[in-house]
Write a protein that holds these residues in place. Structure first.
Motif, PDB file in Angstrom:
ATOM      1  N   LEU A  42       0.848  -1.189   0.000  1.00  0.00           N
ATOM      2  CA  LEU A  42       0.000   0.000   0.000  1.00  0.00           C
ATOM      3  C   LEU A  42       0.882   1.237   0.000  1.00  0.00           C
ATOM      4  O   LEU A  42       1.750   1.397   0.859  1.00  0.00           O
ATOM      5  CB  LEU A  42      -0.918   0.024   1.229  1.00  0.00           C
ATOM      6  N   CYS A  44       0.886   5.416   0.231  1.00  0.00           N
ATOM      7  CA  CYS A  44       0.066   6.491   0.785  1.00  0.00           C
ATOM      8  C   CYS A  44       0.617   7.851   0.361  1.00  0.00           C
ATOM      9  O   CYS A  44       1.808   8.129   0.561  1.00  0.00           O
ATOM     10  CB  CYS A  44       0.034   6.408   2.309  1.00  0.00           C
ATOM     11  N   VAL A  58      -3.138   4.392   9.608  1.00  0.00           N
ATOM     12  CA  VAL A  58      -3.298   3.434   8.511  1.00  0.00           C
ATOM     13  C   VAL A  58      -2.108   2.481   8.470  1.00  0.00           C
ATOM     14  O   VAL A  58      -2.272   1.254   8.348  1.00  0.00           O
ATOM     15  CB  VAL A  58      -3.444   4.162   7.168  1.00  0.00           C
ATOM     16  N   LEU A 112      -3.349   4.753  -1.765  1.00  0.00           N
ATOM     17  CA  LEU A 112      -4.288   5.550  -0.979  1.00  0.00           C
ATOM     18  C   LEU A 112      -3.862   7.004  -1.080  1.00  0.00           C
ATOM     19  O   LEU A 112      -2.763   7.369  -0.658  1.00  0.00           O
ATOM     20  CB  LEU A 112      -4.275   5.088   0.486  1.00  0.00           C
ATOM     21  N   THR A 114      -4.956  10.967  -0.260  1.00  0.00           N
ATOM     22  CA  THR A 114      -5.823  11.939   0.398  1.00  0.00           C
ATOM     23  C   THR A 114      -5.795  13.239  -0.390  1.00  0.00           C
ATOM     24  O   THR A 114      -4.718  13.802  -0.638  1.00  0.00           O
ATOM     25  CB  THR A 114      -5.360  12.199   1.839  1.00  0.00           C
ATOM     26  N   ILE A 136      -7.541   3.942  -3.554  1.00  0.00           N
ATOM     27  CA  ILE A 136      -8.412   4.470  -2.511  1.00  0.00           C
ATOM     28  C   ILE A 136      -8.306   5.986  -2.566  1.00  0.00           C
ATOM     29  O   ILE A 136      -7.217   6.552  -2.411  1.00  0.00           O
ATOM     30  CB  ILE A 136      -8.007   3.964  -1.112  1.00  0.00           C
ATOM     31  N   ASN A 138      -9.306   9.359  -0.825  1.00  0.00           N
ATOM     32  CA  ASN A 138      -9.805   9.911   0.432  1.00  0.00           C
ATOM     33  C   ASN A 138     -10.285  11.339   0.221  1.00  0.00           C
ATOM     34  O   ASN A 138      -9.490  12.278   0.144  1.00  0.00           O
ATOM     35  CB  ASN A 138      -8.715   9.866   1.508  1.00  0.00           C
ATOM     36  N   ILE A 296     -10.707   0.306   4.314  1.00  0.00           N
ATOM     37  CA  ILE A 296      -9.433   0.235   3.605  1.00  0.00           C
ATOM     38  C   ILE A 296      -8.971  -1.215   3.499  1.00  0.00           C
ATOM     39  O   ILE A 296      -8.548  -1.680   2.430  1.00  0.00           O
ATOM     40  CB  ILE A 296      -8.385   1.106   4.311  1.00  0.00           C
TER      41      ILE A 296
END
Length: 310
Positions: A42, A44, A58, A112, A114, A136, A138, A296
């Motif tokens: 993953l 981020c 996370v 992921l 944001t 993902i 956010n 998630i």
């Protein structure tokens, strides 16, 4: 949160020193390139002025479940060096992330993102086809609400209804936390005092015991030109290019950047799309509650299943 990580650095194509964190899996099968039976790592990516500390909850949750987590400080944020202001763009930042993943030897990942990090994520397939196994988002989508961007403009330029955004930072963490609590009370109405203390530590860095900004101010310069008449571009073509991978959209129930209408449009256009709403949080959800972490994890399980079936 005390989760062990390995800091790493690498150079962007223009020589800017970039940084991130590598969280190794603490149990389970470990992580690799998304092959059969292997947990896909993953990645981020934080918001416009944010940094890797936003993903500590996370990372703690996901690494403990047996998956590698990589969090990037985008250029000019956190431990990454400031850069030419002209390079503070999602496209340039996507190139940085791809370069960093190459340096780490990661050929297929879930991502992921944001806010700004989600925009970067949606652009990555255009530069590196096959790199993303899942996405993902956010509190971000192919269309952004102008009202939310105008709010951010006012906060960063000191034109907000209160003077908090333009107030110089206090010299101690207690008063800085109080300032953060006032500024974000309407965005996180259920957050308690310890929660605002955690948020202050996410937003600000510690310099000799004192709070300090953790981003290059030039990053926000583009917001100053926004007006109520500004026509914003969209990323629907880039979103449509994600049809082959699972996508999760996390939306803050109080968000002013990602509307329910846009989420509904995303669901109608994507065959493997799931939406999760975080009640009583605005832009952007903190991703530290059990329900958000479970959403998630569910998306990552779908990514692994899809990889095993390839």
């Amino acid at each position: 949160m005390g989760t062990p990580f390995v800091p790493f650095t690498y150079d962007g194509a223009d020589g800017v020193r970039l940084a991130g964190r590598l969280y190794r899996p603490t149990e389970g099968t470990g992580a690799g390139d998304g092959g059969r039976g292997v947990a896909v790592p993953l990645v981020c990516l934080p918001g416009l002025t944010r940094n890797v500390r936003d993903f500590e909850p996370v990372a703690a949750h996901v690494a403990t479940a047996g998956r590698t987590v990589v969090a990037f400080d985008l250029r000019g944020r956190g431990r990454s060096a400031p850069a030419d202001a002209a390079t503070y763009t999602p496209a340039h930042e996507a190139g940085d992330v791809i370069r960093g993943l190459t340096a780490l030897g990661l050929a297929r990942v879930a991502l992921l993102g944001t806010s700004r990090g989600g925009l970067v994520g949606m652009l990555i397939p255009a530069f590196a086809p096959g790199l993303l196994a899942g996405l993902i988002l956010n509190d971000i989508g192919p269309e952004i609400e102008l009202a939310g961007l105008l709010r951010l403009r006012d906060e960063f330029t000191g034109r907000a209804a209160t003077d908090d955004a333009a107030t110089p930072l206090p010299l101690d963490w207690e008063r800085a936390t109080a300032l953060v609590a006032r500024r974000f009370a309407s965005i996180y109405p259920r957050l308690d005092a310890p929660g605002f203390a955690r948020l202050a530590r996410r937003l600000l860095k510690d310099v000799d015991g004192r709070p300090a900004p953790d981003f290059d101010p030039a990053i926000t310069a583009g917001l100053a030109a926004l007006t109520p008449e500004t026509r914003l571009p969209n990323l629907w073509a880039q979103f449509d290019a994600l049809r082959a991978i699972p996508v999760l959209a996390i939306r803050g129930g109080l968000s002013d950047l990602l509307s329910e209408h846009v989420v509904a449009m995303m669901a109608a256009r994507h065959p493997d799309f799931v939406e999760f709403t975080v009640a009583d949080e605005g832009h952007a959800p903190l991703l530290e509650d059990a329900a958000s972490l479970a959403a998630i994890s569910a998306l990552l399980a779908r990514v692994d299943a899809a990889g095993a079936a390839r």
